[in-house]
Motif scaffolding. Structure first.
Motif, PDB file in Angstrom:
ATOM      1  N   THR A   1      -6.069  -0.633  -3.248  1.00  0.00           N
ATOM      2  CA  THR A   1      -6.547   0.705  -2.924  1.00  0.00           C
ATOM      3  C   THR A   1      -6.310   0.985  -1.441  1.00  0.00           C
ATOM      4  O   THR A   1      -6.578   0.134  -0.596  1.00  0.00           O
ATOM      5  CB  THR A   1      -8.052   0.833  -3.236  1.00  0.00           C
ATOM      6  OG1 THR A   1      -8.260   0.574  -4.631  1.00  0.00           O
ATOM      7  CG2 THR A   1      -8.569   2.223  -2.912  1.00  0.00           C
TER       8      THR A   1
ATOM      9  N   TRP B   1      -3.560  -5.144  -7.948  1.00  0.00           N
ATOM     10  CA  TRP B   1      -4.436  -3.971  -7.870  1.00  0.00           C
ATOM     11  C   TRP B   1      -4.800  -3.767  -6.408  1.00  0.00           C
ATOM     12  O   TRP B   1      -5.332  -4.658  -5.766  1.00  0.00           O
ATOM     13  CB  TRP B   1      -5.688  -4.233  -8.704  1.00  0.00           C
ATOM     14  CG  TRP B   1      -6.687  -3.113  -8.774  1.00  0.00           C
ATOM     15  CD1 TRP B   1      -7.320  -2.508  -7.720  1.00  0.00           C
ATOM     16  CD2 TRP B   1      -7.196  -2.477  -9.951  1.00  0.00           C
ATOM     17  NE1 TRP B   1      -8.185  -1.544  -8.164  1.00  0.00           N
ATOM     18  CE2 TRP B   1      -8.137  -1.501  -9.535  1.00  0.00           C
ATOM     19  CE3 TRP B   1      -6.959  -2.665 -11.310  1.00  0.00           C
ATOM     20  CZ2 TRP B   1      -8.829  -0.704 -10.441  1.00  0.00           C
ATOM     21  CZ3 TRP B   1      -7.652  -1.860 -12.210  1.00  0.00           C
ATOM     22  CH2 TRP B   1      -8.565  -0.899 -11.776  1.00  0.00           C
TER      23      TRP B   1
ATOM     24  N   GLY C   1      -3.277  -0.676  -1.396  1.00  0.00           N
ATOM     25  CA  GLY C   1      -2.456   0.063  -2.349  1.00  0.00           C
ATOM     26  C   GLY C   1      -1.001   0.105  -1.932  1.00  0.00           C
ATOM     27  O   GLY C   1      -0.094   0.118  -2.770  1.00  0.00           O
TER      28      GLY C   1
ATOM     29  N   SER D   1      -1.945   1.048  -8.047  1.00  0.00           N
ATOM     30  CA  SER D   1      -1.986   1.411  -6.627  1.00  0.00           C
ATOM     31  C   SER D   1      -2.755   2.714  -6.495  1.00  0.00           C
ATOM     32  O   SER D   1      -2.278   3.778  -6.888  1.00  0.00           O
ATOM     33  CB  SER D   1      -0.559   1.566  -6.086  1.00  0.00           C
ATOM     34  OG  SER D   1      -0.566   1.949  -4.732  1.00  0.00           O
ATOM     35  N   GLN D   2      -3.970   2.630  -5.944  1.00  0.00           N
ATOM     36  CA  GLN D   2      -4.854   3.786  -5.839  1.00  0.00           C
ATOM     37  C   GLN D   2      -4.821   4.368  -4.423  1.00  0.00           C
ATOM     38  O   GLN D   2      -5.090   3.665  -3.454  1.00  0.00           O
ATOM     39  CB  GLN D   2      -6.298   3.368  -6.175  1.00  0.00           C
ATOM     40  CG  GLN D   2      -6.444   2.789  -7.577  1.00  0.00           C
ATOM     41  CD  GLN D   2      -7.870   2.417  -7.884  1.00  0.00           C
ATOM     42  OE1 GLN D   2      -8.482   2.945  -8.800  1.00  0.00           O
ATOM     43  NE2 GLN D   2      -8.434   1.487  -7.116  1.00  0.00           N
TER      44      GLN D   2
END
Length: 204
Positions: free
Chosen positions: A122, A120, A126, A144-145
């Protein structure tokens, strides 16, 4: 499900950087150790899936643990409680390698299912999770933000081709300095309010 509060505090060894990865005097030494928060859900009947998360996101870790997922939460080398010099250095290759060591650490924990590992990340992380998932077959899922995956193109749009070339030369000059035994340079990202008051001559 309820998360064990507070999470367990562990430390994993980041191992060594390969001396051929980056040719600077500090690359062949031990990379150091990284503190990690280990979230284990309550009332589980067996090993649970585990999510590797880097740089903060404690609220998200709590939510995942509340819903039956294990979490390994850590800060990259040189940030937060992790050791490593220089501080606050963005080193994507090293950070991706650290993420792989975090996977290895998670798989060593009996509370987690070694065959159900997710990443996880960001923004900057990310991009890391996509790169690691592409090369590490142990990863089964990725979140993946707003990933940072086109830095060169973004910089070219902002700086133009000549500006981008000058930008790269800054990095090349830094490498020459390090090769000669010099110290890495630092660039301010956020200015302290006192500095702002001093530059303007007024108080806010």
């Amino acid at each position: 499900m309820h998360c064990a509060v507070p999470p367990n505090r562990d430390t994993f060894d980041r191992g060594e950087l390969h001396p051929n990865l980056l040719r600077t005097p500090r690359c062949a030494r031990r990379a150091g150790r990284t503190p990690a928060a280990r979230y284990v859900p309550d009332r589980t009947s067996g090993p649970v899936p585990v999510v590797i998360m880097s740089h903060g996101m404690a609220d998200s870790a709590d939510r995942l643990a509340d819903n039956g997922f294990g979490v390994i939460l850590y800060d990259h080398r040189g940030f937060g409680p992790s050791d490593g010099e220089p501080r606050q250095e963005f080193a994507p290759i090293a950070q991706c390698r650290d993420m792989q060591m975090a996977i290895t650490f998670a798989q060593s924990c009996s509370a987690f299912d070694a065959d159900r590992v997710a990443l996880w990340g960001t923004i900057f992380s990310g991009g890391h999770v996509l790169a690691v998932a592409a090369i590490d077959t142990r990863v089964r899922a990725v979140v993946s933000q707003a990933p940072w995956i086109a830095g060169t193109e973004i910089a070219r749009d902002i700086l133009g081709s000549e500006g981008l070339a000058a930008f790269w030369e800054v990095f090349n000059a830094e490498r020459r300095t390090l090769l000669g035994g010099g110290r890495p340079s630092l660039s301010p990202v956020v200015r302290h309010p006192a500095a702002l008051r001093g530059s303007s001559g007024t108080s806010r």
